[in-house]
Design a protein around this motif. Structure first.
Motif, PDB file in Angstrom:
ATOM      1  N   UNK A   1      -4.426   7.353  -2.351  1.00  0.00           N
ATOM      2  CA  UNK A   1      -5.107   6.907  -3.262  1.00  0.00           C
ATOM      3  C   UNK A   1      -6.083   7.191  -3.460  1.00  0.00           C
ATOM      4  N   UNK A   2      -6.649   8.211  -2.406  1.00  0.00           N
ATOM      5  CA  UNK A   2      -8.282   8.196  -2.901  1.00  0.00           C
ATOM      6  C   UNK A   2      -8.092   9.631  -4.443  1.00  0.00           C
ATOM      7  N   UNK A   3      -7.000   9.957  -4.062  1.00  0.00           N
ATOM      8  CA  UNK A   3      -6.829  11.844  -4.893  1.00  0.00           C
ATOM      9  C   UNK A   3      -5.456  12.131  -5.506  1.00  0.00           C
ATOM     10  N   UNK A   4      -5.603  10.521  -6.340  1.00  0.00           N
ATOM     11  CA  UNK A   4      -4.768  10.824  -7.554  1.00  0.00           C
ATOM     12  C   UNK A   4      -3.633  10.704  -7.321  1.00  0.00           C
TER      13      UNK A   4
ATOM     14  N   UNK B   1       1.163  -1.383   0.074  1.00  0.00           N
ATOM     15  CA  UNK B   1      -0.014   0.052  -0.056  1.00  0.00           C
ATOM     16  C   UNK B   1       1.008   1.198  -0.156  1.00  0.00           C
ATOM     17  N   UNK B   2       2.382   0.918  -0.129  1.00  0.00           N
ATOM     18  CA  UNK B   2       3.439   2.116   0.032  1.00  0.00           C
ATOM     19  C   UNK B   2       3.934   2.238  -1.616  1.00  0.00           C
ATOM     20  N   UNK B   3       3.219   3.263  -2.382  1.00  0.00           N
ATOM     21  CA  UNK B   3       3.183   3.611  -3.818  1.00  0.00           C
ATOM     22  C   UNK B   3       4.037   3.989  -4.044  1.00  0.00           C
ATOM     23  N   UNK B   4       4.744   4.298  -5.487  1.00  0.00           N
ATOM     24  CA  UNK B   4       6.051   4.757  -5.802  1.00  0.00           C
ATOM     25  C   UNK B   4       6.146   5.873  -5.968  1.00  0.00           C
ATOM     26  N   UNK B   5       4.792   6.813  -5.850  1.00  0.00           N
ATOM     27  CA  UNK B   5       5.087   8.901  -4.775  1.00  0.00           C
ATOM     28  C   UNK B   5       5.302   8.484  -3.940  1.00  0.00           C
ATOM     29  N   UNK B   6       5.412   7.674  -3.148  1.00  0.00           N
ATOM     30  CA  UNK B   6       6.226   7.904  -1.562  1.00  0.00           C
ATOM     31  C   UNK B   6       7.548   7.953  -1.626  1.00  0.00           C
ATOM     32  N   UNK B   7       7.927   9.445  -1.343  1.00  0.00           N
ATOM     33  CA  UNK B   7       9.349   9.376  -1.429  1.00  0.00           C
ATOM     34  C   UNK B   7       9.929   9.416  -0.255  1.00  0.00           C
ATOM     35  N   UNK B   8      11.210   8.848  -0.494  1.00  0.00           N
ATOM     36  CA  UNK B   8      11.848   8.880   0.478  1.00  0.00           C
ATOM     37  C   UNK B   8      13.093  10.187   1.028  1.00  0.00           C
ATOM     38  N   UNK B   9      13.633   9.657   2.345  1.00  0.00           N
ATOM     39  CA  UNK B   9      14.397  10.366   2.569  1.00  0.00           C
ATOM     40  C   UNK B   9      16.208  10.085   2.777  1.00  0.00           C
ATOM     41  N   UNK B  10      16.423   8.379   2.728  1.00  0.00           N
ATOM     42  CA  UNK B  10      17.516   7.966   2.721  1.00  0.00           C
ATOM     43  C   UNK B  10      18.306   7.857   1.024  1.00  0.00           C
TER      44      UNK B  10
END
Lengths: 510, 122
Positions: free
Chosen positions: A346-349, A268-277
């Motif tokens: 997931x619901x707001x594009x 449920x953690x999609x590719x648009x979720x950024x990363x700090x590492x």
């Protein structure tokens, strides 16, 4: 350089076109042939080392220093990236320490047991508490050790959420400059230690008893951030075999940048979720440890960080831009807020929700340093009115006005009628006094609690025998199980320090 | 040579509105940077690709003409932030991490930050 080229270059430069860009690209390389042989008697060793440390972050650097200090002569750090330091170089490296000189000076009573209990409580008691306690206890001796080797900390303790007492030191000029660079200087100059960058760890060579004999690496490896899966698709480099007589220390970090691996563990953690590492935080090394028989732990646990401290989310209203409505109490812990955000997106594009503050909210921030960073870099934007803010951020204005009307009434009454946030504790801070501020609530993938299981001597545990794998050590984010469901803030630095030092001491003894 | 480049380089920040270093077609489909046009004119690959022409260029080649990491860092010391002396690494980031000759380039800093580097050739 021949004279003709020199002249033409000079003529060119005189034309005034010289520019700062030093433009060079790793070119397309001929694919290297993968060594398939698992028959160790057939291996031709290119070099022999007593200790090889894989990874140049804080844990690896500490391990290499400590190994040399304890008599390991032929010690090397290898790093697959062109830059050194991994995620440690770009981290604030807040260092929580039990019984530091600052705690002593301020008369603060602390203990390893109390620190371990704070971590265990935050992690839902799902952690390996013997390891947590070992780490907490080791911080006491590691701090003066680090200072003696050039690390510089401010003379103040941070008092952070979830810690029973103030115990967190923070480096002067951030983790890269205040901690990692002095330690690296100490290792390379004082100890004459060697570091090789662009050397990729490919796999372990084990003997018939499952003991580590050496490793396969690729030298002249050019990591490519544009590949979907660098570990599998990148064919650069020349294969070499390093024989290892004392042991290999895997300080290979976490896997939060590995979108493919992430999608398998956290659907449920999609590719648009950024990363700090850092760019190279992939799962390749972890997979090779699994292939060598290592027990894994907590691979599905991860941690989020926001652009501002989680504690400062509570001073404003968190709204979905599509509706202008709140969807959760902003006072929840980071994990709960982040998971709710992943659901909303997931619901707001895939649009990030926004945290909206007024001047009173901003004035109550506890971490002004990170607030100012957010303002300076334009992550947080200031507006004269709610209308301008809604317009500038693309939030539904009707919904937002209705949300704020209710929010402000609740703030006055001291009771959140929607999500039960304790507004009495917020000193009636509302969202009504201009100017207003908006910042995207970006849950950034910040840390992976999972990894290989180690014992108190930083030895990697074999999943079939439940015994240590001879010659194999791990430390830092590469290991799992110290923290449990939620990793308490300012605890990855003590982990890297403590188990880095322990791994170095233990491998030198082998 | 180095001194010449560095002084010209310093000058270009003040005086030159020209934005050199843009990608352009140099040989067939191969693109390169306009500030290196003199090398393409002479079909000179070996100045940068000191090993095999199909292998990666060495940073030593960059340094030959443009100066050492420390020199480059001091040439941009008036920029805030100084892209060649980040607190995380100091002047110790290989050129090709950010700069790219034959394809679009991306600043390492902006993996996390949102800094504007107006002189950077993407």
């Amino acid at each position: 350089m021949n004279e003709k080229i020199k002249q033409s270059r000079r003529a060119f430069l005189k034309g005034g076109l010289a520019l700062s860009a030093v433009g060079l690209a790793p070119a397309v390389l001929a694919p290297a042939v993968q060594a398939k042989s698992d028959d160790n008697s057939a291996i031709v060793w290119d070099e022999t080392f007593e200790v090889v440390v894989v990874g140049s972050g804080l844990a690896g650097t500490c391990a290499a220093i400590r190994a040399k200090e304890n008599g390991a002569k032929n010690t090397i750090i290898i790093e697959k990236m062109p830059v050194l330091g991994g995620t440690s170089a770009i981290s604030g490296l807040n260092f929580s320490v039990v019984n530091s000189h600052l705690q002593t000076a301020q008369g603060i009573k602390d203990s390893a047991a109390l620190f371990a209990e704070d971590i265990s409580k935050a992690g839902g008691y799902q952690n390996h508490r013997d390891l947590t306690l070992k780490m907490a206890d080791t911080t006491t001796r590691v701090l003066p050790w680090a200072i003696e080797r050039g690390c510089r900390f401010h003379d103040k303790l941070k008092s952070l959420g979830g810690h029973s007492v103030p115990r967190t030191l923070y480096p002067v000029n951030g983790g890269g400059k205040g901690i990692l660079r002095p330690l690296r200087r100490f290792y390379t100059q004082d100890l004459q230690g060697e570091i090789r960058r662009r050397v990729k760890f490919d796999k372990l060579h084990l003997n018939a008893q499952g003991e580590v004999m050496g490793i396969q690496v690729r030298e002249q490896y050019f990591f490519d951030p544009n590949l979907g899966n660098d570990d599998r698709e990148n064919t650069t480099g020349t294969i070499k075999h390093y024989r290892v007589t004392k042991g290999v220390v895997m300080a290979v970090g976490g896997y939060s940048r590995d979108v493919e691996f992430r999608a398998m563990e956290f659907p449920n953690i999609r590719d648009y979720i950024p990363t700090t590492t850092h760019r190279g935080a992939t799962a390749g090394a972890l997979k090779t440890l699994v292939a060598a028989g290592a027990q894994t732990v907590h691979l599905s646990l991860m941690r989020f960080a926001f652009d501002i401290p989680t504690e400062d989310l509570q001073w404003g209203a968190l709204v979905d831009p599509k509706t202008g409505q709140r969807f959760i109490s902003e006072k929840n812990n980071r994990q709960v807020v982040a998971e709710a955000i992943c659901n909303i997106m997931d619901r707001n594009e895939g649009r990030f929700p926004l945290n909206i503050y007024d001047q009173d909210g901003i004035d109550n921030f506890h971490d002004k340093q990170r607030l100012h960073l957010a303002l300076e870099e334009g992550m947080m934007v200031k507006y004269d009115s709610i209308e301008a803010l809604a317009n500038g951020e693309g939030i539904d204005l009707t919904g937002l006005n209705a949300t704020l009307k209710r929010y402000n009434e609740d703030a006055l009454a001291g009771k959140d009628s929607q999500f039960g946030k304790d507004m009495a504790a917020l000193k009636q801070v509302s969202v009504k006094r201009a100017p207003f501020y908006a910042i995207k609530a970006r849950p950034k993938f910040n840390y992976t609690q999972g990894g290989v299981l180690i014992n108190e001597n930083a030895q990697v545990i074999n999943r079939d025998t439940a015994q240590p794998i001879k010659g194999l050590y791990a430390c830092g984010e590469a290991t799992g199980g110290l923290f449990g469901r939620i990793r308490l803030t300012a605890c990855s630095c003590p982990d890297a320090f403590a188990f880095g030092v322990i791994a170095g001491e233990q491998v030198a003894k082998a | 040579m180095k001194t010449l480049i560095l002084s010209l380089l310093a000058l270009s920040f003040v005086a030159s509105p020209l934005h050199a270093g843009e990608l352009y077609k140099v040989m067939g489909k191969r693109e390169g940077r306009s500030n290196h046009s003199f090398m393409y004119d002479e079909k000179d690959c070996k100045t940068c690709h000191q090993g095999s022409p199909r292998g990666p260029a060495t940073e030593a080649a960059c340094i030959d003409c443009h100066g050492s990491y420390d020199e480059i860092a001091s040439s941009t010391q008036n920029q805030t932030p100084n892209p060649h002396d980040a607190p995380h690494w100091g002047a110790d980031v290989p050129c090709t991490v950010c700069h790219s000759e034959h394809q679009p380039a991306k600043v390492l800093c902006n993996d996390c930050h949102q800094f504007a580097f107006p002189n950077f050739s993407k």
